[in-house]
Design a protein around this motif. Structure first.
Motif, PDB file in Angstrom:
ATOM      1  N   TYR A  18     100.412   4.792   1.342  1.00  0.00           N
ATOM      2  CA  TYR A  18      99.632   3.644   0.882  1.00  0.00           C
ATOM      3  C   TYR A  18     100.468   2.409   0.567  1.00  0.00           C
ATOM      4  O   TYR A  18      99.910   1.346   0.298  1.00  0.00           O
ATOM      5  CB  TYR A  18      98.843   4.011  -0.378  1.00  0.00           C
ATOM      6  N   ARG A  21     100.140  -0.917   2.779  1.00  0.00           N
ATOM      7  CA  ARG A  21      98.841  -1.555   2.545  1.00  0.00           C
ATOM      8  C   ARG A  21      98.792  -2.184   1.149  1.00  0.00           C
ATOM      9  O   ARG A  21      98.258  -3.274   0.961  1.00  0.00           O
ATOM     10  CB  ARG A  21      97.721  -0.526   2.705  1.00  0.00           C
ATOM     11  N   LEU A  22      99.352  -1.506   0.161  1.00  0.00           N
ATOM     12  CA  LEU A  22      99.380  -2.027  -1.203  1.00  0.00           C
ATOM     13  C   LEU A  22     100.150  -3.341  -1.267  1.00  0.00           C
ATOM     14  O   LEU A  22      99.680  -4.319  -1.848  1.00  0.00           O
ATOM     15  CB  LEU A  22     100.003  -0.988  -2.136  1.00  0.00           C
ATOM     16  N   PHE A  24     100.742  -5.400   1.211  1.00  0.00           N
ATOM     17  CA  PHE A  24      99.959  -6.375   1.972  1.00  0.00           C
ATOM     18  C   PHE A  24      98.840  -6.945   1.100  1.00  0.00           C
ATOM     19  O   PHE A  24      98.616  -8.158   1.061  1.00  0.00           O
ATOM     20  CB  PHE A  24      99.376  -5.710   3.221  1.00  0.00           C
ATOM     21  N   ASP A  25      98.131  -6.073   0.387  1.00  0.00           N
ATOM     22  CA  ASP A  25      97.038  -6.522  -0.473  1.00  0.00           C
ATOM     23  C   ASP A  25      97.527  -7.409  -1.611  1.00  0.00           C
ATOM     24  O   ASP A  25      96.875  -8.397  -1.955  1.00  0.00           O
ATOM     25  CB  ASP A  25      96.259  -5.333  -1.027  1.00  0.00           C
ATOM     26  N   PHE A  26      98.672  -7.089  -2.192  1.00  0.00           N
ATOM     27  CA  PHE A  26      99.230  -7.951  -3.235  1.00  0.00           C
ATOM     28  C   PHE A  26      99.611  -9.317  -2.656  1.00  0.00           C
ATOM     29  O   PHE A  26      99.420 -10.345  -3.297  1.00  0.00           O
ATOM     30  CB  PHE A  26     100.452  -7.311  -3.893  1.00  0.00           C
ATOM     31  N   ASP A  27     100.163  -9.341  -1.446  1.00  0.00           N
ATOM     32  CA  ASP A  27     100.533 -10.609  -0.808  1.00  0.00           C
ATOM     33  C   ASP A  27      99.327 -11.512  -0.572  1.00  0.00           C
ATOM     34  O   ASP A  27      99.449 -12.730  -0.579  1.00  0.00           O
ATOM     35  CB  ASP A  27     101.231 -10.361   0.535  1.00  0.00           C
ATOM     36  N   LYS A  28      98.170 -10.946  -0.361  1.00  0.00           N
ATOM     37  CA  LYS A  28      96.969 -11.712  -0.016  1.00  0.00           C
ATOM     38  C   LYS A  28      96.166 -12.183  -1.226  1.00  0.00           C
ATOM     39  O   LYS A  28      95.127 -12.800  -1.063  1.00  0.00           O
ATOM     40  CB  LYS A  28      96.059 -10.887   0.898  1.00  0.00           C
ATOM     41  N   GLN A  29      96.636 -11.928  -2.422  1.00  0.00           N
ATOM     42  CA  GLN A  29      95.914 -12.345  -3.624  1.00  0.00           C
ATOM     43  C   GLN A  29      95.894 -13.866  -3.745  1.00  0.00           C
ATOM     44  O   GLN A  29      96.845 -14.541  -3.372  1.00  0.00           O
ATOM     45  CB  GLN A  29      96.542 -11.739  -4.871  1.00  0.00           C
ATOM     46  N   SER A  30      94.815 -14.402  -4.276  1.00  0.00           N
ATOM     47  CA  SER A  30      94.716 -15.852  -4.458  1.00  0.00           C
ATOM     48  C   SER A  30      95.610 -16.331  -5.612  1.00  0.00           C
ATOM     49  O   SER A  30      96.123 -17.437  -5.574  1.00  0.00           O
ATOM     50  CB  SER A  30      93.268 -16.271  -4.700  1.00  0.00           C
ATOM     51  N   HIS A  58     108.126 -11.052  -0.219  1.00  0.00           N
ATOM     52  CA  HIS A  58     106.719 -11.050  -0.584  1.00  0.00           C
ATOM     53  C   HIS A  58     106.368 -12.294  -1.392  1.00  0.00           C
ATOM     54  O   HIS A  58     107.242 -12.969  -1.917  1.00  0.00           O
ATOM     55  CB  HIS A  58     106.367  -9.785  -1.377  1.00  0.00           C
TER      56      HIS A  58
END
Length: 78
Positions: A18, A21-22, A24-30, A58
């Motif tokens: 995971y 993906r984790l 990646f998801d943190f990178d996409k936060q506003s 990151h």
């Protein structure tokens, strides 16, 4: 000097599948001004190595800690 207002603690135990993906998801936060502290709780898989190899590049600051013995989620976060 700006102060950081958000720190996220993520306890990892055998979560190697995971991690990409984790991150990646943190990178996409506003919200961009936050720090993530990853605590590897003696994973038996490649979780620690994946985090070590992906610690730079990151949109957020991150710190990586590793327990010497498995302590469980609560103790790892404390």
């Amino acid at each position: 000097m700006a102060t950081r207002t958000l720190t996220i603690i993520v306890q990892i135990f055998n979560g190697g599948q995971y991690i990409k993906r984790l991150l990646f998801d943190f990178d996409k936060q506003s919200v961009k001004d936050f720090k993530v502290i990853f605590i590897d709780d003696c994973s038996l898989d490649n979780s620690y190595e994946l985090l070590t190899h992906n610690i730079e590049g990151h949109a957020f600051d991150m710190c990586l800690l590793r327990n010497d013995v498995n302590r469980g989620p609560g103790a790892a976060r404390n």
